[in-house]
Motif scaffolding. Structure first.
Motif, short mmCIF file in Angstrom:
data_model
loop_
_atom_site.label_atom_id
_atom_site.label_comp_id
_atom_site.label_asym_id
_atom_site.label_seq_id
_atom_site.Cartn_x
_atom_site.Cartn_y
_atom_site.Cartn_z
N THR A 16 7.95 58.02 -51.41
CA THR A 16 8.78 56.82 -51.51
C THR A 16 8.05 55.59 -50.98
O THR A 16 8.06 54.53 -51.60
CB THR A 16 10.08 57.02 -50.71
OG1 THR A 16 10.76 58.17 -51.21
CG2 THR A 16 10.98 55.81 -50.78
N ASN A 71 15.97 60.73 -53.67
CA ASN A 71 14.71 61.40 -53.97
C ASN A 71 14.94 62.80 -54.54
O ASN A 71 15.90 63.48 -54.19
CB ASN A 71 13.87 61.54 -52.70
CG ASN A 71 13.18 60.25 -52.34
OD1 ASN A 71 13.69 59.47 -51.55
ND2 ASN A 71 12.02 60.00 -52.93
N ALA A 118 12.19 60.20 -47.24
CA ALA A 118 13.04 60.38 -48.42
C ALA A 118 14.30 59.53 -48.33
O ALA A 118 14.79 59.23 -47.24
CB ALA A 118 13.43 61.85 -48.57
N ASP A 156 9.16 63.99 -56.71
CA ASP A 156 8.83 62.57 -56.77
C ASP A 156 7.57 62.29 -55.97
O ASP A 156 7.22 63.00 -55.02
CB ASP A 156 9.98 61.75 -56.15
CG ASP A 156 11.20 61.68 -57.04
OD1 ASP A 156 11.08 62.01 -58.23
OD2 ASP A 156 12.27 61.33 -56.54
#
Length: 833
Positions: free
Chosen positions: A463, A456, A488, A460
């Protein structure tokens, strides 16, 4: 007359604060979550505020638009604020940018504003390189083509009706601000021009014509539109400017937010460009369809007209039903079905393509809003947990989703889905079926991270996310659910040298340099590894390698190496990497954990490299320095690395310690702000100077508990406004006005080369007025500007000396600029023979 109107407004505001008996809306217990969802159903208008840095948003006005009117409101910010100053920690550069980006996300939640950035990654070309006085310099460094392409892409994607930059393009403004304003004005035409970035159209985007472009007016007299935004909102129990300040308190790293009274406040705007025609040019939304009733007036298809009017009637009904969640759920699901039907009608209707595209976009936005209304009205409460918030490639985890019906009616046909990255395979869905009032069910999902899953990065999207859907009135509605904490994918091991920058003083080469490495295990289980240093040729370490062993996730172990550089090392730059090897895999990155209570945790990964600069730095014999740390710089540690005898002074030291033992006492940047004990004991510091000591104060802002006539021994006024009192060109020529003075000749002989390779800027908040008992020593200026001579001020006071410098030595020392070390050492050493 203006005063009469002003006091009348105040009277009306006071009256508005008094509850009105018999008014049901005033007597109800306000459901803020529900109101936030239903209020946007009143309008179809979209508004975009543009700026350069996190905290550039016009919070008071945006709160009025979003929370007060329900306008879909967003902020588009260019960079991440990496070049700013940090008032809550020592993170700078990318680390600070991560903090400021997350602060803006939290601030936007309060005002109901969506935050976007042109900068996509850490170290992105659109980077906050520090203060700029020129939009040309800004766009040159960011890359004008890249920046503008992203800007146009965003306009065509978000499709705002109104755009308003936060600042005007005037010389008194930050160059970053001016650049974004210039691009905003250009985009008014260019986003609608198919010849501008035509590849975006080939990708599926369509052109978009912004309807109006406003700027903050220079004054009330030049405004084309003035709006009263100081209204009290009983739902939030404050005015919109107060709500805006609540959001600004989230920008803690910049020291934002202030308590303000409930009082009238106007926003003054100047209409710069428009693509609509109206008989009421002074009205903000004139010429822009405000809701579906007004869309019906301009749509030629009669069957669509009727449906749009009925839809808006239903949307208004939902707002009127507030705060009755159960009643709202039924109507919102019905309205959702209506939107779906109208979308099909519009798709088939004969009307101009631009009108059709605009209307379809508005219907799509309304569908999203109705999904939110329905979910909030359903009273479904979702909690997501994972057995480990840090995953590693190849690892497994289990997610538990708890869904509770907190309402008074049965919710049917519930599906729970775990949304995973595309590389993890299909999203997993489980049927929860029905939930009776106060009933709760748990579902679990097993996940496995692919072996080749990338790690990560801080910007971003999440997830893993959950999605909960239900079906009511034949219509499915749902919502994406995020974890309360960051989940992450990280490397199994992080290796972090305690110091990423080392200096070697070639005037007194250290035979042994201790290097500590902190190794952290992110693997969920046992892990053994070998840690070593990839040293340059001719260097050695003892031991050569070190074994570490972990039994649990998040365990840490610190290992120490003794590094020996060559005895004849030359001046220059060197580096080496820290490496951990486990099961044949190499781990050579540091994972920086950024954790503050007001934002979500972030993980920033970068190479585990130790950068070394070898240079000659002469130090006076037996120089003893006391350093008053502010928490905003790490200068004390860097000076210690050079071999300087530095003691970090505590509150007790300042209050009652023996200060006379120090040849010099130095403050960190802005220490009078962060150290109340320093301001309280300032008289002791001045007595120390008067008795023969040497006191060096690094830069401060005017409002950092700085008293013009009392903080320094003689009057010293810090420059304000900031833009007028700084040298932003790090390459600006520096003239020594007293080159023979001891400051530039002991213990190091300062040359022109010592001003080479500086970063970001020369100085900021140059003193603007000072007592004539201060001497000046340097002269510098940005291009085409008059020079400043107050970068270093020195005065005798009693038997000692007081030195103030606003030159940004802390940034230079943090970036290992040898000349800055030499000059700063001379400033500290003044008076020592």
């Amino acid at each position: 007359m203006k005063k009469v109107l002003y006091y009348l407004l105040i009277l009306l505001l006071i009256v508005s604060l008094i509850p009105l008996k018999g008014n049901a809306k005033e007597d109800i217990h306000h459901d803020v979550e529900l109101w936030n969802a239903v209020k946007p159903l009143n309008t179809t208008v979209t508004f975009l505020n543009t700026g350069a840095h996190p905290d550039d948003e016009r919070s008071d006005f945006l709160a009025y638009l979003s929370r007060g009117l329900g306008v879909k409101t967003s902020s588009l910010i260019a960079n991440r604020g990496e070049g700013g100053q940090n008032e809550i920690g020592t993170e700078l550069d990318n680390g600070l940018g991560i903090i400021r980006s997350n602060e803006m996300i939290e601030a936007a939640k309060i005002t109901g504003v969506k935050a976007y950035h042109l900068s996509e990654t850490t170290s992105d070309p659109i980077y906050d390189f520090g203060f700029s006085k020129s939009p040309d310099e800004t766009l040159e460094k960011w890359g004008e083509e890249l920046t503008y392409e992203r800007f146009i892409r965003f306009i065509r994607t978000y499709q705002p009706d109104i755009v308003m930059p936060s600042f005007r393009d005037v010389e008194s403004q930050h160059g970053h601000h001016r650049a974004i304003t210039i691009l905003s004005e250009q985009a008014f035409e260019d986003a609608a021009d198919p010849t501008v970035f035509p590849e975006q159209l080939e990708e599926g985007l369509s052109t978009w014509q912004v309807k109006k472009l406003y700027l903050p007016a220079e004054s009330e007299e030049t405004a084309t539109t003035s709006i009263e935004i100081g209204d009290y909102d009983p739902v939030y129990e404050m005015t919109y400017p107060q709500l805006g300040e609540e959001s600004r308190y989230m920008h803690k790293s910049q020291g934002m937010g202030r308590d303000i009274p409930a009082e009238p406040r106007q926003t003054h705007l100047e209409l710069i460009k428009e693509a609509v025609h109206t008989d009421y040019p002074n009205a903000l939304f004139a010429g822009i369809p405000y809701n579906f009733n007004e869309w019906a007036e301009i749509v030629p298809a009669k069957n669509v007209k009727a449906k749009l009017n009925k839809l808006q009637q239903k949307l208004d009904e939902i707002v009127e039903l507030y705060p009755d969640r159960e009643a709202i759920l039924s109507v919102s699901q019905s309205a959702h079905k209506d939107v779906k039907r109208i979308q099909k009608l519009v798709g088939k209707a004969k009307m101009p393509s631009n009108l059709k595209n605009d209307l379809l976009h508005k219907l799509e936005l309304k569908e999203e809003q109705l999904q939110e209304v329905s979910f909030v009205a359903s009273r479904l409460h979702v909690e997501m947990e994972i057995d480990t918030e840090v995953l590693t490639p190849g690892s497994k985890g289990q997610v538990t989703m708890t869904i509770t019906n907190e309402g008074n009616q049965k919710i049917k046909h519930i599906d729970a889905t775990l949304v995973t990255p595309e590389s993890w395979g299909r999203d997993k869905t489980q049927k929860v079926k029905h939930l009776k009032p106060n009933e709760s069910k748990k579902v679990t999902f097993d996940v496995r991270v692919p072996e080749d899953e990338p790690y990560n990065t801080p910007y971003d999207e999440s997830t893993l996310m959950g999605k909960v859907e239900f079906k009511e009135k034949g219509q499915t509605s749902g919502k994406l659910i995020e974890f309360n904490h960051t989940v992450a994918v990280l490397p199994e091991l992080s290796v972090a040298p305690s110091s990423e920058n080392l200096t070697i003083n070639t005037a007194d080469i250290q035979e042994e340099i201790p290097v500590k490495v902190q190794v952290k295990n992110y693997y969920n289980g046992k892990k053994d590894a070998t840690v070593s240093l990839n040293l340059p040729e001719g260097w050695a370490s003892n031991p050569v390698e070190k074994e570490v062993s972990f039994t649990e996730q998040h365990e840490m172990e610190e290992v120490t190496f003794t590094v020996s550089p060559p005895s004849d090392i030359s001046e220059g730059d060197y580096s080496f990497d820290v490496v951990a090897e486990a099961n044949g895999a190499i781990f050579n990155t540091t994972v920086q954990e950024i954790s503050y209570d007001h934002i979500k945790d972030s993980y920033f990964q970068y190479p585990a490299t130790v950068n070394i600069v070898a240079f000659e730095l002469l130090l006076p014999d037996n120089l003893k320095v006391g350093y008053i740390e502010s928490g905003f710089d790490e200068v004390a540690d860097y000076l210690i690395d050079t071999g300087m005898d530095v003691t970090k002074l505590t509150e007790a030291d300042l209050a009652s310690g023996d200060l006379t033992q120090y040849d010099a006492i130095v403050t960190g940047i802005r220490a009078y702000l962060s150290r109340p004990d320093l301001a309280e004991n300032n008289e002791r510091l001045l007595e120390y100077v008067e008795g023969g000591g040497h006191y060096v104060v690094q830069y401060h802002k005017p409002d950092d508990n700085w008293n013009i006539d009392a903080t320094a021994p003689y009057s010293l006024e810090i420059g304000n406004p900031s833009i007028q009192w700084r040298v932003t060109d790090e390459h600006a020529e520096v003239t020594l006005t007293q080159p023979e003075h001891k400051l530039f000749n002991y213990p190091n002989e300062v040359t022109n080369h010592d001003w080479d390779n500086w970063v970001q800027e020369r100085g900021l908040y140059f003193p603007m007025n000072w007592d004539n008992r201060y001497e000046t020593f340097v002269s510098m200026a940005d291009p085409d500007e008059d020079p400043f001579t107050s970068g270093i001020l020195l005065a005798e006071y009693g038997e000692g000396t007081y030195l103030y410098t606003n030159l940004v030595f802390y940034r230079q020392i943090d970036n290992q600029v040898p000349g800055a070390y030499r000059i700063f050492t001379n400033l500290i050493s003044y008076g020592v023979e």
